[in-house]
Design an enzyme around this catalytic site. Sequence first.
Site, PDB file in Angstrom:
ATOM      1  CB  SER A 166      -0.939  -0.110   1.302  1.00  0.00           C
ATOM      2  OG  SER A 166      -1.809  -0.940   0.987  1.00  0.00           O
TER       3      SER A 166
ATOM      4  CD  GLU B 296       5.945  -0.085  -1.998  1.00  0.00           C
ATOM      5  OE1 GLU B 296       5.019  -0.882  -1.674  1.00  0.00           O
ATOM      6  OE2 GLU B 296       6.905   0.364  -1.244  1.00  0.00           O
TER       7      GLU B 296
ATOM      8  CG  HIS C 107       6.418   0.362   9.649  1.00  0.00           C
ATOM      9  ND1 HIS C 107       7.232   1.117  10.589  1.00  0.00           N
ATOM     10  CD2 HIS C 107       7.356  -0.909   9.407  1.00  0.00           C
ATOM     11  CE1 HIS C 107       8.577   0.716  10.515  1.00  0.00           C
ATOM     12  NE2 HIS C 107       8.485  -0.761   9.929  1.00  0.00           N
TER      13      HIS C 107
HETATM   14  N1  INI Z   1       1.761  -3.094   3.019  1.00  0.00           N
HETATM   15  C1  INI Z   1       0.409  -3.460   3.066  1.00  0.00           C
HETATM   16  O1  INI Z   1      -0.400  -3.128   1.714  1.00  0.00           O
HETATM   17  N2  INI Z   1      -0.254  -3.736   4.078  1.00  0.00           N
HETATM   18  C2  INI Z   1       0.211  -4.078   5.268  1.00  0.00           C
HETATM   19  O2  INI Z   1      -0.424  -4.674   6.045  1.00  0.00           O
HETATM   20  C3  INI Z   1       1.706  -3.914   5.305  1.00  0.00           C
HETATM   21  N3  INI Z   1       2.366  -4.343   6.512  1.00  0.00           N
HETATM   22  O3  INI Z   1       1.801  -4.856   7.353  1.00  0.00           O
HETATM   23  O4  INI Z   1       3.566  -4.097   6.540  1.00  0.00           O
HETATM   24  C4  INI Z   1       2.411  -3.374   4.186  1.00  0.00           C
HETATM   25  N4  INI Z   1       3.800  -3.173   3.968  1.00  0.00           N
HETATM   26  C5  INI Z   1       4.662  -3.224   2.920  1.00  0.00           C
HETATM   27  C6  INI Z   1       4.515  -1.608   2.480  1.00  0.00           C
HETATM   28  O5  INI Z   1       3.372  -1.021   1.967  1.00  0.00           O
HETATM   29  C7  INI Z   1       5.527  -1.347   1.529  1.00  0.00           C
HETATM   30  O6  INI Z   1       5.353  -2.287   0.305  1.00  0.00           O
HETATM   31  C8  INI Z   1       7.147  -1.921   2.008  1.00  0.00           C
HETATM   32  O7  INI Z   1       7.213  -1.010   3.078  1.00  0.00           O
HETATM   33  C9  INI Z   1       8.346  -1.263   0.862  1.00  0.00           C
HETATM   34  O8  INI Z   1       8.207  -0.021   0.691  1.00  0.00           O
END
Ligand code: INI
Length: 154
Positions: free
Chosen positions: A56, A58, A88
């Site tokens: 999310s 991105e 996060h």
């Molecule tokens: N991304 C999500 O879409 N939902 C989540 O719950 C989540 N958690 O739990 O960490 C999540 N993390 C990934 C984040 O969106 C990025 O893709 C990552 O940090 C790389 O930039």
Amino acid sequence: MTEIAPDSNGEGLRVCIVVAEWNAFVTHKLLEGAKSGLRENGVQSDDITIAWVPGSFEVPAATRWSAESGRFDAVIALGTVIKGETDHYEHIASQAAAGIMETSQATGVPVVFGVLTCETPEQALDRAGGTQGNKGEEAATAAIQMARLRQRLA
Ligand code: INI
């Protein structure tokens, strides 16, 4: 007095769906809801582009690229952030929401918010075709209505 009623006729509209792979067990269901919502309201399959992003966080960048391309009448942002899974949570959820709104404001292209922010996986599934409906499908209707409203107000 002029009143513009919601118009859900999607015929001829071109729509980009940006969808996050993270929590794919939910986002695939949101995507199915969004696709059926668009098709049921007259959007042609050939006029639907699906862009996968890792998570999310991105989603806003990809909504910006698609909105700036000039190729779409509306953009649908789909993702699922589950609180129990990350410290996060607040950052990802708030940055996704802020970035999506910023895209819409900066480009003028409607970008609708279909990113679930839930406490548990069960709550997310309830909103992805379960007891609370499918937020992807709701996002599809909102995208069409906003694209039509933009045309009327231009
Ligand atoms: N991304 C999500 O879409 N939902 C989540 O719950 C989540 N958690 O739990 O960490 C999540 N993390 C990934 C984040 O969106 C990025 O893709 C990552 O940090 C790389 O930039």
